[in-house]
Write an enzyme that holds these catalytic residues in place. Structure first.
Site, PDB file in Angstrom:
ATOM      1  N   ILE A 153      11.042  -2.120   4.136  1.00  0.00           N
ATOM      2  CA  ILE A 153      10.656  -0.727   3.895  1.00  0.00           C
ATOM      3  C   ILE A 153       9.780  -0.788   2.645  1.00  0.00           C
ATOM      4  O   ILE A 153      10.280  -0.921   1.537  1.00  0.00           O
ATOM      5  CB  ILE A 153      11.881   0.178   3.676  1.00  0.00           C
ATOM      6  CG1 ILE A 153      12.787   0.162   4.911  1.00  0.00           C
ATOM      7  CG2 ILE A 153      11.427   1.613   3.403  1.00  0.00           C
ATOM      8  CD1 ILE A 153      14.053   0.972   4.751  1.00  0.00           C
ATOM      9  N   PRO A 154       8.458  -0.726   2.818  1.00  0.00           N
ATOM     10  CA  PRO A 154       7.543  -1.159   1.752  1.00  0.00           C
ATOM     11  C   PRO A 154       7.316  -0.136   0.647  1.00  0.00           C
ATOM     12  O   PRO A 154       6.224   0.433   0.505  1.00  0.00           O
ATOM     13  CB  PRO A 154       6.254  -1.458   2.523  1.00  0.00           C
ATOM     14  CG  PRO A 154       6.288  -0.506   3.669  1.00  0.00           C
ATOM     15  CD  PRO A 154       7.732  -0.382   4.055  1.00  0.00           C
ATOM     16  N   CYS A 155       8.346   0.068  -0.178  1.00  0.00           N
ATOM     17  CA  CYS A 155       8.196   1.011  -1.286  1.00  0.00           C
ATOM     18  C   CYS A 155       7.172   0.520  -2.309  1.00  0.00           C
ATOM     19  O   CYS A 155       6.662   1.317  -3.104  1.00  0.00           O
ATOM     20  CB  CYS A 155       9.537   1.279  -1.950  1.00  0.00           C
ATOM     21  SG  CYS A 155      10.443  -0.187  -2.446  1.00  0.00           S
ATOM     22  N   HIS A 156       6.846  -0.775  -2.273  1.00  0.00           N
ATOM     23  CA  HIS A 156       5.834  -1.292  -3.195  1.00  0.00           C
ATOM     24  C   HIS A 156       4.444  -0.739  -2.885  1.00  0.00           C
ATOM     25  O   HIS A 156       3.530  -0.858  -3.698  1.00  0.00           O
ATOM     26  CB  HIS A 156       5.804  -2.823  -3.153  1.00  0.00           C
ATOM     27  CG  HIS A 156       5.531  -3.403  -1.799  1.00  0.00           C
ATOM     28  ND1 HIS A 156       6.513  -3.532  -0.833  1.00  0.00           N
ATOM     29  CD2 HIS A 156       4.387  -3.864  -1.237  1.00  0.00           C
ATOM     30  CE1 HIS A 156       5.993  -4.073   0.243  1.00  0.00           C
ATOM     31  NE2 HIS A 156       4.702  -4.274   0.039  1.00  0.00           N
ATOM     32  N   ARG A 157       4.256  -0.114  -1.718  1.00  0.00           N
ATOM     33  CA  ARG A 157       2.947   0.441  -1.354  1.00  0.00           C
ATOM     34  C   ARG A 157       2.764   1.874  -1.830  1.00  0.00           C
ATOM     35  O   ARG A 157       1.715   2.472  -1.586  1.00  0.00           O
ATOM     36  CB  ARG A 157       2.763   0.382   0.165  1.00  0.00           C
ATOM     37  CG  ARG A 157       2.751  -1.030   0.718  1.00  0.00           C
ATOM     38  CD  ARG A 157       2.545  -1.047   2.212  1.00  0.00           C
ATOM     39  NE  ARG A 157       2.803  -2.385   2.742  1.00  0.00           N
ATOM     40  CZ  ARG A 157       3.132  -2.640   3.989  1.00  0.00           C
ATOM     41  NH1 ARG A 157       3.221  -1.649   4.858  1.00  0.00           N
ATOM     42  NH2 ARG A 157       3.351  -3.875   4.391  1.00  0.00           N
TER      43      ARG A 157
END
Length: 278
Positions: A242-246
């Site tokens: 779940i790409p919260c870094h984006r």
């Protein structure tokens, strides 16, 4: 003996720290290799194997200017992502990801009656904690900045009434698929309904692209809930998948990252390098 992914990341992390310390001055291959205690040829091979691009090119991806470039050139509105069929049940990091969410009623029990397995794995961003139920991965965290015990305690605190058992063997297939960005992986999202809506939105951002907290708020129909969105992003229990870094600030700033900004920057640079190398 084949070097582990953790060793690769440790070298990359040290190189990133050196690049940060140099500020706007780009370090030469010889200089970087010397600081890593390696020959230029060895360092170049190792670095390129991990990142997919040369150290010189990768330095460009690690700058704040690149973060702003991402917002200018690789920014995606979630409405656009939805219109072309990108969704949580679709394509993510080139793997087909199946997921289901815990019901609100079950979430309210704070994990009571749930058995959560966990294990430690070598991953592309260092020492990685993976947690899961019989339905899929429910947690992924990185221990490089804070150590194993702090990372494990943090994740356990999210579901305080659950039973936790160390059993990496049962998680290895899903973990391998997640790290290799291929094959089948499965998620079991454990969160409040609002959090899950935010996490669904994050899964709609294509690899190598970014969005902003306000865009996420708009996409889930809560345009005034930017702060709440930021909190939900920060509480994402399944990093990387779940790409919260984006999620970034409108200014182009990286914002925060629960497992440390060096890892967030490495993830964004890694994805941009993989996209351009492909």
């Amino acid at each position: 003996m084949e070097m582990t992914e953790t060793y690769h990341y440790q070298v990359m992390r040290r190189a990133i720290e050196e690049i940060d310390a140099a500020g706007s001055h780009q370090l030469s291959l010889d200089d970087l290799a010397s600081r890593m205690g390696m020959s230029p040829a060895h360092f170049q091979r190792l670095f390129t194997k991990w990142a997919g691009v040369s150290p010189k090119r990768y330095q460009q991806y690690l700058t704040l200017d690149h973060a702003k470039t991402l917002l200018r050139d690789n920014f995606t509105t979630l409405e656009a992502a939805q219109s072309v069929g990108l969704s949580g049940t679709g394509r993510l990091h080139d793997l087909f990801l199946r997921w289901e969410a815990m019901t609100p009623g079950d979430f309210a029990k704070r994990g009571d009656g749930i058995v959560i397995l966990f294990g430690w794995f070598d991953g592309p961003f260092g020492d990685t904690l993976v947690m899961g139920t019989d339905k899929g991965i429910c947690g992924m965290a990185f221990a490089e900045e804070f150590g194993r015990q702090t990372t494990l305690d943090d994740m356990k605190s999210r579901w305080p009434k659950a039973q936790f058992k160390e059993h990496p063997e049962k998680l290895s297939k899903w973990t391998k698929a997640a790290f290799e960005m291929s094959g089948d992986a499965q998620l079991h999202l454990i969160g409040a309904p609002f959090q899950i809506k935010v996490w669904e939105a994050l899964m709609q951002i294509p690899s190598g692209h970014v969005t902003t907290y306000s865009e996420i708020a708009n996409a889930i129909g809560s345009p005034k809930a930017v702060r709440a969105v930021g909190t939900a992003v920060g509480r994402n229990p399944v990093s990387w998948l779940i790409p919260c870094h984006r999620a970034m600030r409108k200014s182009g700033g990286l914002g925060g990252y629960h497992w440390g900004l060096p890892i967030k920057r490495a993830m964004l640079a890694f994805e941009a390098a993989q996209r351009d190398a492909g």
